[in-house]
Scaffold this active site. Structure first.
Site, PDB file in Angstrom:
ATOM      1  N   ASP A 111      -8.658 -13.307   2.526  1.00  0.00           N
ATOM      2  CA  ASP A 111      -9.812 -13.217   1.210  1.00  0.00           C
ATOM      3  C   ASP A 111      -9.092 -14.735   0.028  1.00  0.00           C
ATOM      4  O   ASP A 111      -8.052 -14.555   0.163  1.00  0.00           O
ATOM      5  CB  ASP A 111      -8.994 -11.915   0.188  1.00  0.00           C
ATOM      6  CG  ASP A 111      -9.791 -10.550   0.359  1.00  0.00           C
ATOM      7  OD1 ASP A 111     -10.777 -10.499   1.058  1.00  0.00           O
ATOM      8  OD2 ASP A 111      -9.504  -9.702  -0.738  1.00  0.00           O
ATOM      9  N   LYS A 170     -18.504  -9.821  -1.184  1.00  0.00           N
ATOM     10  CA  LYS A 170     -18.655  -8.742  -1.455  1.00  0.00           C
ATOM     11  C   LYS A 170     -20.020  -7.897  -1.883  1.00  0.00           C
ATOM     12  O   LYS A 170     -20.040  -8.822  -2.858  1.00  0.00           O
ATOM     13  CB  LYS A 170     -17.219  -7.712  -1.783  1.00  0.00           C
ATOM     14  CG  LYS A 170     -16.067  -8.065  -1.183  1.00  0.00           C
ATOM     15  CD  LYS A 170     -15.159  -7.479  -1.731  1.00  0.00           C
ATOM     16  CE  LYS A 170     -13.631  -7.732  -1.339  1.00  0.00           C
ATOM     17  NZ  LYS A 170     -13.346  -6.465   0.795  1.00  0.00           N
ATOM     18  N   GLY A 199      -5.460  -4.238  -2.619  1.00  0.00           N
ATOM     19  CA  GLY A 199      -4.531  -4.885  -4.484  1.00  0.00           C
ATOM     20  C   GLY A 199      -2.956  -4.065  -4.142  1.00  0.00           C
ATOM     21  O   GLY A 199      -2.619  -4.129  -5.173  1.00  0.00           O
ATOM     22  N   ARG A 220      -5.597   5.729  11.594  1.00  0.00           N
ATOM     23  CA  ARG A 220      -5.141   7.117  12.905  1.00  0.00           C
ATOM     24  C   ARG A 220      -6.243   7.801  12.655  1.00  0.00           C
ATOM     25  O   ARG A 220      -6.165   8.404  13.691  1.00  0.00           O
ATOM     26  CB  ARG A 220      -3.616   7.659  12.210  1.00  0.00           C
ATOM     27  CG  ARG A 220      -2.709   6.764  12.546  1.00  0.00           C
ATOM     28  CD  ARG A 220      -1.565   7.623  12.852  1.00  0.00           C
ATOM     29  NE  ARG A 220      -0.176   6.424  13.375  1.00  0.00           N
ATOM     30  CZ  ARG A 220      -0.268   6.379  14.458  1.00  0.00           C
ATOM     31  NH1 ARG A 220      -0.999   6.928  15.821  1.00  0.00           N
ATOM     32  NH2 ARG A 220       1.097   6.076  14.721  1.00  0.00           N
ATOM     33  N   GLY A 247      -3.963  -3.604   1.720  1.00  0.00           N
ATOM     34  CA  GLY A 247      -2.539  -3.415   1.761  1.00  0.00           C
ATOM     35  C   GLY A 247      -1.756  -3.517   2.871  1.00  0.00           C
ATOM     36  O   GLY A 247      -0.688  -3.450   2.725  1.00  0.00           O
ATOM     37  N   GLY A 285      -6.101  -9.461   2.203  1.00  0.00           N
ATOM     38  CA  GLY A 285      -6.253  -8.789   0.988  1.00  0.00           C
ATOM     39  C   GLY A 285      -5.734 -10.307  -0.073  1.00  0.00           C
ATOM     40  O   GLY A 285      -5.382 -11.044   0.112  1.00  0.00           O
ATOM     41  N   SER A 286      -4.960  -9.181  -0.377  1.00  0.00           N
ATOM     42  CA  SER A 286      -3.970  -9.858  -1.603  1.00  0.00           C
ATOM     43  C   SER A 286      -2.968 -10.546  -1.153  1.00  0.00           C
ATOM     44  O   SER A 286      -2.174 -11.572  -1.438  1.00  0.00           O
ATOM     45  CB  SER A 286      -3.647  -9.130  -2.781  1.00  0.00           C
ATOM     46  OG  SER A 286      -4.845  -7.942  -3.436  1.00  0.00           O
TER      47      SER A 286
END
Lengths: 188, 312
Positions: B42, B99, B171, B183, B232, B253-254
């Site tokens: 990101d 996005k 996030g 999973r 995450g 991402g973050s």
């Protein structure tokens, strides 16, 4: 005869090459570090992101060992990003093997919406035209004197070439069910 | 002069690139295959995009705010300014994704029009339609969509998604949801492989997925498209964990640009994704990366603030 073929597995569609080679009865070794090159008969560099290949290859000291592998006369083939990685000149500053005397433009046909499939006539390949899958593909602009052009598109773009034991294709035979390019490569 | 389509094209002076097929499933899925074993990062501006490219990212996701900020600032999260996305496309040579909101096919058309390489129809943005996802088959540009389980993944593929990612809980910097979703998807595929043909019909009905895709997945022993992990992931070890669980690649991402030393962390996550079974290398690249993103523990997050429940 069954061969032991390395597939550069830093990133990209190496599993697709591996599956095709295994279907043809060959043994496959994933190459991520220099010592993985030991005992290989040939090496394939898959599609993927050539700048990523460059970073990882430099970090783990793969550039010189792959160069030596190729210079020893063993066949080395690059598809798409692999072609870029083989080239001497890619028109910008990024690490490559600098083995093949070709001048290349990356993403030469445009962005993803311009990616295309078209039949390709490959010199030396018997049978019908090969289904060429071009994904954000590079083109070869010019080749040196030791390089044989194997295929061009109707707009003149060179999309397959050979320099002795080195083979380069802009397209992805590993995304088809057609094993002819792989068989041709292993006969080099 | 425009009596037939052929004459129209001739009249426009297009080069005779006669028999080139574009926008096929094989091409859409093919680009995702090229991204395998790699990390998609990101980024919110051209500088971050260049850092990502220099760190070995295989693609970047252009967006206005990373999920951690969307979470913190609240409000409606929308598609980013097309000018900002274009400035990122000009800054790097690797593929650029962007996005759109779930169901917002006009945002998707805008992203296609400016030439992004992949669209993420994403639950991280505020959904625009509570019943319908974008009809992704109508587009030439490929789509990636999030999923929490096999049924959701196959519904998205039926709508035309050419790549699937876990939803995770974006996030938060907490990898537990990405692990749960990866999973779930991979575990359900493993179960499919042991089922008899007649069991597949009932299973397809149970998970709300089209039968032909359930059958294809059972025959292939994997999804018919590439599966990445997202949501995450904050450390090299997180990335390697998901790769070992069986995904094809990683979205971060973050986790990178909310950390203390983004370039070092980005490079380390790339290295750990490639060498995901070499514990010595992962140990080496995990050293001295500075502060990771602070993160939010999922179990402390109220249901209403979770993003993964968006989409169906």
């Amino acid at each position: 005869m069954a061969k032991t073929v390395g597939v550069l597995a830093l990133q990209g569609d190496f599993a697709e090459h591996a599956q095709m080679l295994q279907r043809m009865g060959h043994r496959v070794v994933e190459v991520r570090l220099p010592h993985h090159l030991e005992g290989l008969d040939a090496l394939i560099m898959p599609g993927g992101e050539s700048t990523t290949f460059g970073k990882l290859a430099v970090r783990w000291g793969l550039i010189e060992p792959i160069r030596q592998f190729a210079l020893s006369g063993k066949p080395v083939w690059g598809t798409c990003a692999g072609l870029i990685f083989l080239a001497k000149d890619v028109g910008r500053d990024q690490p490559t093997l600098g083995l093949m005397d070709i001048q290349v433009t990356r993403n030469a046909f445009g962005r993803q919406i311009d990616s295309f499939i078209t039949p390709v006539q490959v010199r030396g390949l018997a049978g019908p035209a090969f289904m060429g899958v071009f994904i954000r593909a590079p083109r070869i602009n010019t080749v040196g004197s030791g390089v044989e052009v194997l295929a061009e598109l109707d707009d003149g773009a060179i999309v397959a070439a050979r320099q002795g034991n080195l083979l380069a294709t802009s397209f992805h035979p590993e995304l088809t069910q057609d094993t002819r390019m792989h068989a041709f490569f292993l006969s080099l | 002069m425009q009596t037939t389509q052929g004459e129209f094209i001739q009249g426009n002076g297009h080069t005779p690139t006669s028999n080139r097929e574009t926008g096929t499933d094989a091409l859409k899925r093919g680009l995702a295959q090229m991204l395998k074993g790699g990390v998609i990062m990101d980024v919110v501006n051209p500088d971050q995009a260049r850092i990502a490219e220099q760190s070995g990212a295989v693609a970047v996701m252009a967006l206005e705010r990373v999920p951690a900020d969307i979470r913190r600032q609240g409000g409606v999260a929308r598609m980013s300014d097309p000018a900002m996305i274009q400035s990122i496309m000009e800054a790097v040579t690797i593929p650029v994704m962007a996005k759109c909101r779930i169901g917002h096919f006009v945002e998707a058309r805008i992203l296609e029009a400016i030439g992004v390489d992949y669209i993420d129809e994403s639950e991280v943005l505020t959904p625009a339609d509570e019943e319908h996802h974008v009809d992704k088959r109508q587009f030439k540009v490929p789509f990636v969509c999030g999923a929490r389980n096999l049924g959701e993944a196959l519904r998205r593929i039926n709508e035309g998604a050419a790549m699937i990612r876990s939803k995770g809980e974006a996030g938060t910097g907490d990898v537990v949801e990405a692990v749960r979703h990866a999973r779930a998807i991979l575990g359900e595929i493993a179960r499919l492989k042991t089922m008899k043909r007649e069991e597949l019909y009932a299973y397809a009905k149970d998970i709300g997925a089209p039968y032909h895709l359930v059958e294809e997945t059972a025959d292939l022993g994997r999804l018919p498209v590439v599966l990445f992990a997202a949501g995450g992931i904050a450390t090299p070890a997180d990335a390697a964990l998901l790769m070992n669980i069986g995904v094809d690649g990683i979205f971060v991402g973050s986790g990178i640009f909310k950390s203390g030393d983004p370039a070092a962390r980005a490079q380390a996550i790339v290295q750990a994704t490639t060498h995901y079974q070499d514990w010595h290398i992962i140990a080496e690249v995990s050293k001295n990366l500075g502060e990771p993103m602070v993160g939010i523990n999922i179990s402390s997050l109220p249901e209403t603030e979770r993003l993964a429940g968006r989409g169906w």
